[in-house]
Design a protein around this motif. Structure first.
Motif, PDB file in Angstrom:
ATOM      1  N   ILE A  57      10.612  -0.502 -14.926  1.00 30.00           N
ATOM      2  CA  ILE A  57       8.989  -0.718 -14.775  1.00 30.00           C
ATOM      3  C   ILE A  57       8.395  -1.989 -15.249  1.00 30.00           C
ATOM      4  N   TYR A  58       7.624  -2.816 -14.395  1.00 34.12           N
ATOM      5  CA  TYR A  58       7.129  -3.856 -14.871  1.00 34.12           C
ATOM      6  C   TYR A  58       5.459  -3.557 -14.736  1.00 34.12           C
ATOM      7  N   ALA A  59       4.645  -3.612 -15.994  1.00 38.22           N
ATOM      8  CA  ALA A  59       3.290  -3.673 -15.887  1.00 38.22           C
ATOM      9  C   ALA A  59       2.606  -4.741 -16.380  1.00 38.22           C
ATOM     10  N   CYS A  60       1.504  -5.284 -15.593  1.00 33.87           N
ATOM     11  CA  CYS A  60       0.927  -6.438 -16.047  1.00 33.87           C
ATOM     12  C   CYS A  60       0.233  -6.270 -17.131  1.00 33.87           C
ATOM     13  N   GLY A  61       0.218  -6.995 -18.164  1.00 31.82           N
ATOM     14  CA  GLY A  61      -0.471  -6.938 -19.511  1.00 31.82           C
ATOM     15  C   GLY A  61      -1.657  -7.862 -19.221  1.00 31.82           C
ATOM     16  N   GLY A 107       0.512 -21.476 -12.036  1.00 30.75           N
ATOM     17  CA  GLY A 107      -0.472 -20.323 -11.392  1.00 30.75           C
ATOM     18  C   GLY A 107      -0.332 -18.900 -12.033  1.00 30.75           C
ATOM     19  N   TRP A 108      -1.169 -18.120 -12.282  1.00 32.40           N
ATOM     20  CA  TRP A 108      -0.963 -16.906 -12.567  1.00 32.40           C
ATOM     21  C   TRP A 108      -0.026 -15.894 -12.106  1.00 32.40           C
ATOM     22  N   HIS A 109      -0.075 -15.906 -10.615  1.00 33.80           N
ATOM     23  CA  HIS A 109       0.709 -15.068 -10.021  1.00 33.80           C
ATOM     24  C   HIS A 109       2.386 -15.157 -10.307  1.00 33.80           C
ATOM     25  N   GLU A 137       3.822 -16.394 -12.649  1.00 30.75           N
ATOM     26  CA  GLU A 137       4.226 -15.848 -14.107  1.00 30.75           C
ATOM     27  C   GLU A 137       4.865 -14.486 -14.254  1.00 30.75           C
ATOM     28  N   CYS A 138       3.994 -13.777 -13.320  1.00 30.30           N
ATOM     29  CA  CYS A 138       4.634 -12.101 -13.387  1.00 30.30           C
ATOM     30  C   CYS A 138       5.688 -12.216 -12.333  1.00 30.30           C
ATOM     31  N   VAL A 139       6.058 -12.797 -11.564  1.00 33.21           N
ATOM     32  CA  VAL A 139       7.026 -12.746 -10.582  1.00 33.21           C
ATOM     33  C   VAL A 139       8.442 -13.264 -11.432  1.00 33.21           C
ATOM     34  N   PRO A 143      -6.275 -10.114  -5.540  1.00 34.34           N
ATOM     35  CA  PRO A 143      -5.128 -10.791  -4.942  1.00 34.34           C
ATOM     36  C   PRO A 143      -3.983 -10.912  -5.720  1.00 34.34           C
ATOM     37  N   HIS A 144      -3.772 -10.442  -7.147  1.00 32.84           N
ATOM     38  CA  HIS A 144      -2.708 -10.810  -7.798  1.00 32.84           C
ATOM     39  C   HIS A 144      -1.413 -10.078  -7.499  1.00 32.84           C
ATOM     40  N   HIS A 145      -1.569  -8.891  -7.272  1.00 35.64           N
ATOM     41  CA  HIS A 145      -0.092  -8.326  -6.767  1.00 35.64           C
ATOM     42  C   HIS A 145       0.271  -8.728  -5.284  1.00 35.64           C
ATOM     43  N   GLU A 146      -0.898  -8.887  -4.578  1.00 36.29           N
ATOM     44  CA  GLU A 146      -0.487  -9.273  -3.286  1.00 36.29           C
ATOM     45  C   GLU A 146       0.205 -10.559  -3.213  1.00 36.29           C
ATOM     46  N   ASN A 147      -0.102 -11.535  -4.021  1.00 40.53           N
ATOM     47  CA  ASN A 147       0.254 -12.638  -4.199  1.00 40.53           C
ATOM     48  C   ASN A 147       1.721 -12.662  -4.927  1.00 40.53           C
ATOM     49  N   GLU A 148       1.846 -12.015  -6.152  1.00 36.17           N
ATOM     50  CA  GLU A 148       3.019 -11.929  -6.504  1.00 36.17           C
ATOM     51  C   GLU A 148       4.256 -11.287  -5.580  1.00 36.17           C
ATOM     52  N   ARG A 149       3.905 -10.635  -4.749  1.00 33.43           N
ATOM     53  CA  ARG A 149       4.952  -9.935  -3.575  1.00 33.43           C
ATOM     54  C   ARG A 149       5.158 -10.955  -2.599  1.00 33.43           C
TER      55      ARG A 149
HETATM   56 ZN   LIG Z   1       0.849  -9.608 -13.384  1.00 32.45          ZN
END
Ligand SMILES: [Zn+2]
Length: 453
Positions: free
Chosen positions: A25-29, A206-208, A210-212, A235-241
């Motif tokens: 599991i990855y949960a954005c902090g 960019g922010w997205h 980072e999580c990827v 848009p964060h998760h859409e863009n990560e994906r």
């Molecule tokens: Zn994130």
């Protein structure tokens, strides 16, 4: 089998994990530029609960939850305060971690800092260039081309054209971007900002991206669940994906989003002036009532946190503690779990983490345990005690040591004896003695419960 609501498929689905018996599991902090608010606490609690429940169900779980320690807001605030970005972000990271611990949220297995993964981010941006999904604008940075992904918008359940229209209406697009929906992968250095070297010149991520980089590095391609607050879905998760898929990495199998929070009828947010921090709430109510109040709302429903909700939750914790005190006082030992109650609890939780129904099972078991003790049915009482202990542990609501005060217990017993022999004057006298010590007695069908007032 557990079912979860997958935002991508917009329905309840069976949780079919990548690896047998293991859930990643990855949960954005948070972005650490200020103290945590109650929305952060609710999000962290959701994935803490998910992990606890899955482990209790027999899975091993790896939970990664990041800290975004470089961002516009961090840069702005540290400039305003005349301290370094690192100083500001480490101060608020520490506060976030300390307060979540106080709240009873266990540390994740990994808590990566974005600034420690720049190399991994650059590698993915390079892959995006190779796939023709990224382009550079001199002096601005590197952008993701949303047309490179056939189903951009799928997580939001919108078509690219719908999203494009609202993006155009919302913001004037940056001059040279090919599309208003395109977004930054790498931002060229501006004077005074922290920068890292890259093939496209100095800048920052960019922010997205980072999580990827963090999720794929720590959990691998095709990890199981990506979570976060519902405000991050677009848009964060859409863009990560988009970044992950377009660079050739399969991303999360499922997406979970926890809902927002209203405080006393107003949407949680700093701008409205009703901002209540996690620190305030912990100091005012204590961690367990706050946790119970949050768990009594399903994670996907908008939660109303009011003084009334908190009063109810404080009462709930008192009932739990009074139950343990009473069982302890009667020297009831733990034996075996009530499988019927356990099954009901489990099916509530298997149904998309149905904590409100699961908590109802705990309170029903408390009632039946108290009733069993009234009937001197020690076997049933022991079973109820065992069940309540174990289920509260799963919810993270157990307490290491239950409040116990032998002197108060014996006064309460004396008062019971006086009432039993119809010596009401003596019973009232003892009630007054207790009242002077700020102890209130409530006579319930299951015997007296005391609490500090
Ligand atoms: Zn994130």
């Amino acid at each position: 089998m557990m079912q979860i609501f997958d935002t991508m498929q917009n329905r309840l689905v069976d949780l079919e994990t990548r690896d047998p018996n293991h859930v990643s599991i990855y949960a954005c902090g948070p972005t650490v530029y200020d103290v945590p608010h109650l929305g952060h606490a609710r999000t962290a609690l959701t994935y803490d609960l998910l992990k606890r429940f899955l482990m209790w169900s027999g899975y091993t779980v790896t939970l990664a939850s990041n800290i975004t320690d470089i961002d516009d807001k961090i840069i702005e605030r540290s400039a305003r305060e005349g301290i370094s970005e690192n100083e500001l972000s480490s101060t608020y990271t520490k506060i976030y971690i300390d307060q979540l611990r106080e709240f009873g949220v266990a540390d994740p297995d990994f808590r990566p800092l974005a600034t420690e993964y720049v190399e991994e981010m650059l590698a993915i941006i390079t892959q995006l260039f190779e796939q023709g999904a990224a382009y550079e604008i001199e002096g601005h940075g590197v952008y993701f081309d949303v047309d490179s992904l056939a189903d951009y918008g799928a997580l939001a359940g919108r078509t690219v054209n719908e999203l494009r229209e609202s993006a155009q209406a919302r913001v004037a697009s940056e001059e040279d971007k090919q599309d208003p929906l395109d977004f930054a992968l790498w931002k060229s250095a501006k004077p005074g900002e922290p920068t890292w070297d890259s093939p496209w010149g100095p800048g920052r991520p960019g922010w997205h991206i980072e999580c990827v980089a963090m999720s794929l590095h720590l959990l691998g391609d095709g990890f199981d669940i990506h979570g976060g607050g519902s405000d991050l879905a677009f848009p964060h998760h859409e863009n990560e994906r988009a970044e992950s898929e377009a660079s050739g990495h399969s991303f999360a199998r499922y997406w979970m989003h926890s809902a927002m929070l209203n405080v006393n009828g107003e949407k949680m947010g700093k701008s409205l002036g009703n901002f209540r921090t996690l620190g305030d709430a912990l100091a005012q109510y204590g961690p367990r009532p706050l946790r119970l109040a949050m768990l009594q709302a399903h994670y996907r429903s908008l939660m109303e946190l009011s003084d009334e909700t908190m009063k109810g939750a404080i009462g709930g914790i008192e009932r739990i503690d009074a139950f343990f005190r009473r069982m302890l006082g009667a020297d009831i030992q733990e034996t075996s779990i009530d499988t019927e109650a356990k099954d009901r609890f489990m099916s509530a939780m298997n149904n998309d983490l149905g904590s409100p129904d699961a908590i109802a099972v705990v309170f029903e078991t408390i009632n039946s345990g108290n009733a069993a003790l009234d009937d001197k049915n020690i076997k049933e009482a022991s079973m109820a005690l065992t069940t309540v202990s174990e289920l509260l542990e799963v919810l993270g609501l157990s307490k290491d040591t239950v409040d116990s005060d032998e002197e108060i217990d014996s006064l309460v017993s004396e008062r019971e004896a006086a009432r039993a022999s119809r010596d009401f004057a003596a019973a009232d006298r003892i009630r007054d003695i207790l009242k002077d010590r700020n102890i209130e007695i409530e006579d319930t069908p299951n015997g007296p419960l005391w609490r500090k007032i």
